[in-house]
Design a protein around this motif. Structure first.
Motif, PDB file in Angstrom:
ATOM      1  N   LEU A 152       8.058   2.304 -15.774  1.00 41.48           N
ATOM      2  CA  LEU A 152       9.241   3.143 -15.576  1.00 41.48           C
ATOM      3  C   LEU A 152       8.911   4.295 -14.638  1.00 41.48           C
ATOM      4  O   LEU A 152       7.788   4.809 -14.643  1.00 41.48           O
ATOM      5  N   MET A 153       9.877   4.725 -13.856  1.00 40.97           N
ATOM      6  CA  MET A 153       9.658   5.845 -12.946  1.00 40.97           C
ATOM      7  C   MET A 153       9.680   7.149 -13.745  1.00 40.97           C
ATOM      8  O   MET A 153      10.712   7.779 -13.905  1.00 40.97           O
ATOM      9  N   ASN A 154       8.510   7.517 -14.256  1.00 39.53           N
ATOM     10  CA  ASN A 154       8.373   8.702 -15.098  1.00 39.53           C
ATOM     11  C   ASN A 154       7.307   9.670 -14.611  1.00 39.53           C
ATOM     12  O   ASN A 154       7.047  10.677 -15.265  1.00 39.53           O
ATOM     13  N   LYS A 155       6.662   9.374 -13.482  1.00 37.40           N
ATOM     14  CA  LYS A 155       5.578  10.234 -13.008  1.00 37.40           C
ATOM     15  C   LYS A 155       5.920  10.833 -11.647  1.00 37.40           C
ATOM     16  O   LYS A 155       6.570  10.206 -10.817  1.00 37.40           O
ATOM     17  N   SER A 156       5.441  12.051 -11.447  1.00 38.81           N
ATOM     18  CA  SER A 156       5.652  12.752 -10.182  1.00 38.81           C
ATOM     19  C   SER A 156       4.454  12.533  -9.258  1.00 38.81           C
ATOM     20  O   SER A 156       3.418  12.003  -9.677  1.00 38.81           O
ATOM     21  N   VAL A 157       4.578  12.992  -8.037  1.00 37.24           N
ATOM     22  CA  VAL A 157       3.472  12.907  -7.086  1.00 37.24           C
ATOM     23  C   VAL A 157       2.276  13.687  -7.619  1.00 37.24           C
ATOM     24  O   VAL A 157       1.123  13.286  -7.424  1.00 37.24           O
ATOM     25  N   GLN A 158       2.533  14.781  -8.336  1.00 43.44           N
ATOM     26  CA  GLN A 158       1.450  15.539  -8.978  1.00 43.44           C
ATOM     27  C   GLN A 158       0.752  14.695 -10.026  1.00 43.44           C
ATOM     28  O   GLN A 158      -0.470  14.662 -10.104  1.00 43.44           O
ATOM     29  N   ASP A 159       1.542  14.036 -10.872  1.00 42.96           N
ATOM     30  CA  ASP A 159       1.004  13.249 -11.984  1.00 42.96           C
ATOM     31  C   ASP A 159       0.079  12.130 -11.518  1.00 42.96           C
ATOM     32  O   ASP A 159      -0.870  11.783 -12.217  1.00 42.96           O
ATOM     33  N   VAL A 160       0.380  11.531 -10.355  1.00 44.53           N
ATOM     34  CA  VAL A 160      -0.409  10.389  -9.880  1.00 44.53           C
ATOM     35  C   VAL A 160      -1.503  10.809  -8.896  1.00 44.53           C
ATOM     36  O   VAL A 160      -2.223   9.967  -8.360  1.00 44.53           O
ATOM     37  N   GLY A 161      -1.635  12.123  -8.663  1.00 45.64           N
ATOM     38  CA  GLY A 161      -2.651  12.601  -7.725  1.00 45.64           C
ATOM     39  C   GLY A 161      -2.355  12.218  -6.287  1.00 45.64           C
ATOM     40  O   GLY A 161      -3.278  12.073  -5.483  1.00 45.64           O
ATOM     41  N   GLY A 162      -1.068  12.070  -5.972  1.00 51.57           N
ATOM     42  CA  GLY A 162      -0.668  11.692  -4.619  1.00 51.57           C
ATOM     43  C   GLY A 162      -0.555  12.891  -3.698  1.00 51.57           C
ATOM     44  O   GLY A 162      -0.816  14.031  -4.095  1.00 51.57           O
ATOM     45  N   ASN A 163      -0.157  12.623  -2.470  1.00 57.93           N
ATOM     46  CA  ASN A 163      -0.001  13.687  -1.496  1.00 57.93           C
ATOM     47  C   ASN A 163       1.348  13.548  -0.805  1.00 57.93           C
ATOM     48  O   ASN A 163       2.090  12.599  -1.059  1.00 57.93           O
ATOM     49  N   ILE A 164       1.651  14.493   0.072  1.00 57.76           N
ATOM     50  CA  ILE A 164       2.915  14.512   0.798  1.00 57.76           C
ATOM     51  C   ILE A 164       2.623  14.584   2.286  1.00 57.76           C
ATOM     52  O   ILE A 164       1.760  15.352   2.722  1.00 57.76           O
ATOM     53  N   LEU A 165       3.337  13.768   3.055  1.00 59.57           N
ATOM     54  CA  LEU A 165       3.353  13.869   4.513  1.00 59.57           C
ATOM     55  C   LEU A 165       4.721  14.429   4.873  1.00 59.57           C
ATOM     56  O   LEU A 165       5.742  13.798   4.602  1.00 59.57           O
ATOM     57  N   LEU A 166       4.748  15.639   5.433  1.00 55.10           N
ATOM     58  CA  LEU A 166       5.982  16.342   5.756  1.00 55.10           C
ATOM     59  C   LEU A 166       6.242  16.266   7.254  1.00 55.10           C
ATOM     60  O   LEU A 166       5.390  16.669   8.052  1.00 55.10           O
ATOM     61  N   ILE A 167       7.438  15.774   7.601  1.00 54.03           N
ATOM     62  CA  ILE A 167       7.820  15.567   8.998  1.00 54.03           C
ATOM     63  C   ILE A 167       9.117  16.318   9.276  1.00 54.03           C
ATOM     64  O   ILE A 167      10.098  16.163   8.539  1.00 54.03           O
ATOM     65  N   SER A 168       9.141  17.127  10.332  1.00 53.41           N
ATOM     66  CA  SER A 168      10.392  17.803  10.715  1.00 53.41           C
ATOM     67  C   SER A 168      11.340  16.768  11.320  1.00 53.41           C
ATOM     68  O   SER A 168      10.920  15.898  12.082  1.00 53.41           O
ATOM     69  N   GLN A 169      12.629  16.866  10.975  1.00 58.26           N
ATOM     70  CA  GLN A 169      13.576  15.820  11.362  1.00 58.26           C
ATOM     71  C   GLN A 169      14.972  16.415  11.552  1.00 58.26           C
ATOM     72  O   GLN A 169      15.830  16.299  10.684  1.00 58.26           O
ATOM     73  N   PHE A 170      15.216  17.042  12.697  1.00 60.18           N
ATOM     74  CA  PHE A 170      16.516  17.673  12.936  1.00 60.18           C
ATOM     75  C   PHE A 170      17.654  16.660  12.959  1.00 60.18           C
ATOM     76  O   PHE A 170      18.802  17.002  12.695  1.00 60.18           O
ATOM     77  N   THR A 171      17.347  15.397  13.225  1.00 58.66           N
ATOM     78  CA  THR A 171      18.412  14.377  13.309  1.00 58.66           C
ATOM     79  C   THR A 171      19.068  14.090  11.957  1.00 58.66           C
ATOM     80  O   THR A 171      20.089  13.412  11.912  1.00 58.66           O
TER      81      THR A 171
END
Length: 152
Positions: free
Chosen positions: A61-80
């Motif tokens: 079940l979708m019950n975990k956050s990116v923090q919970d799974v030790g994941g990371n974030i790739l942040l991209i600027s997107q004016f479109t």
């Protein structure tokens, strides 16, 4: 602010054949900023992103956050993300914030996400011609808008 959030098993950003950011399991976040966006919008969205439960738990079940799974974030600027397509066939981007406002907001979002995750998130290059390589996991794709916070 608008964000398109994709749960990924990997994602990378290339600018002029140079990798500017790469993650394995985590979230690819395409971020659009408009002039009316505030630091309150930024904080609301940052909190939502790091706590968004879109990763599977032991029961699938979708019950975990990116923090919970030790994941990371790739942040991209997107004016479109603020494209208006109501008239004609050429999108209008008049609602997107000017770079002088949007870039500091993008940088502040990156800083806030890094603080909340406790690790340096990965970035694209603001205003650059970026090539994004990703494997959407699920697929899971969610569109978020800080204007929606007022409805809850």
């Amino acid at each position: 602010m608008r964000a398109v959030v994709q749960r990924v098993s990997h994602a990378a950003c290339m600018v002029d054949d140079t990798c500017t950011g790469k993650i394995e399991q985590g979230l690819l976040v395409l971020l659009g900023v408009e002039e009316e966006d505030t630091t309150e919008d930024l904080e609301w969205l940052a909190q939502k992103l790091v706590n968004l439960r879109v990763f599977s738990d032991e029961a699938g079940l979708m019950n975990k956050s990116v923090q919970d799974v030790g994941g990371n974030i790739l942040l991209i600027s997107q004016f479109t993300l603020f494209a208006q397509t109501k008239k004609g066939n050429r999108p209008s981007f008049i609602r997107a914030a000017k770079p002088s406002y949007a870039e500091p907001m993008y940088i502040n979002m990156a800083t806030r996400l890094s603080d909340l995750l406790g690790t340096q998130i990965k970035l694209g290059v603001f205003g650059a011609d970026m090539k994004i390589d990703l494997r959407n996991d699920g697929p899971v794709t969610i569109v978020m808008n800080t204007k929606d916070k007022e409805n809850h």
